[in-house]
Every structure is written in C-alpha cells, then in structure tokens.
Design a protein around this motif. Structure first.
Motif, mmCIF file in Angstrom:
data_model
loop_
_atom_site.group_PDB
_atom_site.id
_atom_site.type_symbol
_atom_site.label_atom_id
_atom_site.label_comp_id
_atom_site.label_asym_id
_atom_site.label_seq_id
_atom_site.Cartn_x
_atom_site.Cartn_y
_atom_site.Cartn_z
ATOM 1 N N THR A 1 -4.920 4.344 -12.125
ATOM 2 C CA THR A 1 -3.764 3.459 -11.943
ATOM 3 C C THR A 1 -2.530 4.119 -12.544
ATOM 4 O O THR A 1 -2.598 4.729 -13.604
ATOM 5 C CB THR A 1 -4.015 2.097 -12.613
ATOM 6 N N ALA B 1 -3.473 3.981 -1.886
ATOM 7 C CA ALA B 1 -3.441 3.146 -3.086
ATOM 8 C C ALA B 1 -2.908 1.761 -2.741
ATOM 9 O O ALA B 1 -2.221 1.577 -1.728
ATOM 10 C CB ALA B 1 -2.557 3.791 -4.153
ATOM 11 N N THR C 1 0.836 -1.194 0.000
ATOM 12 C CA THR C 1 0.000 0.000 0.000
ATOM 13 C C THR C 1 0.871 1.244 0.000
ATOM 14 O O THR C 1 2.049 1.194 0.349
ATOM 15 C CB THR C 1 -0.912 0.040 1.246
ATOM 16 N N ASP D 1 -8.864 7.690 -8.434
ATOM 17 C CA ASP D 1 -9.168 6.274 -8.631
ATOM 18 C C ASP D 1 -8.483 5.692 -9.865
ATOM 19 O O ASP D 1 -8.894 4.675 -10.392
ATOM 20 C CB ASP D 1 -10.678 6.039 -8.699
ATOM 21 N N LYS E 1 0.213 1.017 -9.228
ATOM 22 C CA LYS E 1 -0.338 1.640 -8.019
ATOM 23 C C LYS E 1 -1.738 2.106 -8.386
ATOM 24 O O LYS E 1 -1.902 2.929 -9.287
ATOM 25 C CB LYS E 1 0.535 2.824 -7.592
ATOM 26 N N THR E 2 -2.755 1.549 -7.708
ATOM 27 C CA THR E 2 -4.136 1.894 -8.007
ATOM 28 C C THR E 2 -4.762 2.575 -6.797
ATOM 29 O O THR E 2 -4.856 1.975 -5.715
ATOM 30 C CB THR E 2 -4.946 0.640 -8.380
ATOM 31 N N TYR E 3 -5.160 3.838 -6.992
ATOM 32 C CA TYR E 3 -5.793 4.594 -5.906
ATOM 33 C C TYR E 3 -7.139 3.975 -5.572
ATOM 34 O O TYR E 3 -7.856 3.495 -6.448
ATOM 35 C CB TYR E 3 -5.958 6.056 -6.310
ATOM 36 N N ASP E 4 -7.518 4.024 -4.283
ATOM 37 C CA ASP E 4 -8.738 3.349 -3.823
ATOM 38 C C ASP E 4 -10.013 4.175 -3.967
ATOM 39 O O ASP E 4 -11.098 3.703 -3.658
ATOM 40 C CB ASP E 4 -8.581 2.866 -2.389
#
Length: 135
Positions: A87, A61, A44, A85, A76-79
């Motif tokens: 990648t 992320a 994370t 949001d 890295k993908t933001y939540d």
C-alpha cells in the motif's frame, strides 16, 4: 462568489499521473480512474510494473480515500497480480481550477517521493503524457 471553487470540484474522471522517487530512481507514469461521491474517493490505477514482475507488464491497484476542500488523501493498494501487493499513502492538493493534484507519497517503512495527476483532456494532459514518455 463566482468562479471555480476547489471545495466543490468533483474528482470523478480519468487522470494521467506521474510519481517520482526521492532516491534517484526513474519516474513512473500511471493512469487513475476516480469516482468522487461527496468527497469519498474510490477507484483504480494501472501502471507499467517493474521488469519481470508481471507477464502482463502492468500493475493494478485500488484507490480509497477522501477529498476535503483542496486536500486529497488516499491509499493505493496493489492487487498482487503483478507481484506487487503493498500500500502507498498519498497526500496532495487540488489546484484551484480542479484539473491537477500534486503532493507526496510514502510507502510506510519504505520509499517516499512526489506525485502529480492531471485530469484527462486538454493541454495539461498532453504535457503530462510528454513528461511520462520522457521518463
């Protein structure tokens, strides 16, 4: 063969990072917590988010990727909780002492830039924190 071997270095740990944009925007600090299981990377990140994007002031992320020798590749993908949001794709190289990763990032169809990550502890972390504070 004695000495540090990058191919065997685990990335597990806390990393201080900084990413920069190629278009002149300010550099951005982040903290990554990584787990490296035989070259499979997960983890994370958290970082300051753009003003007004989140009531918490932080963007979170998830990281997923791999390490092959000195090559480190991850997404890295933001939540979404911060209003972000998308990648980001990262490709970097692990230093021979296993304490630093440096390379490039890209948002497909969007921005590009460079990044560096320094493993927690020691003088290098202090230097990274100073760079992040100056940003």
């Amino acid at each position: 063969m004695h000495g540090a071997r990058t191919s065997a270095a685990s990335l597990t740990g806390i990393w201080q990072g900084l990413y920069s944009y190629n278009d002149g925007r300010d550099d951005a600090p982040f903290v990554a917590t990584l787990l490296d299981l035989g070259g499979a990377i997960s983890g994370t990140t958290h970082e300051p988010c753009p003003v007004g994007a989140s009531s918490s002031g932080l963007a979170f992320a998830e990281i997923s990727g791999r390490r092959e020798g000195a090559a480190v590749i991850f997404s890295k993908t933001y939540d979404g909780t911060s209003g972000l949001d998308h990648t980001v794709l990262y490709e970097g190289t692990l230093s021979s002492d296993g304490a630093e990763i440096e390379g490039t990032w890209i948002i497909p169809g969007g921005s590009v830039g460079r990044f560096m990550m320094i493993r927690g502890g020691g003088r290098k972390e202090g230097a990274a924190l100073e760079m992040a504070a100056a940003a």
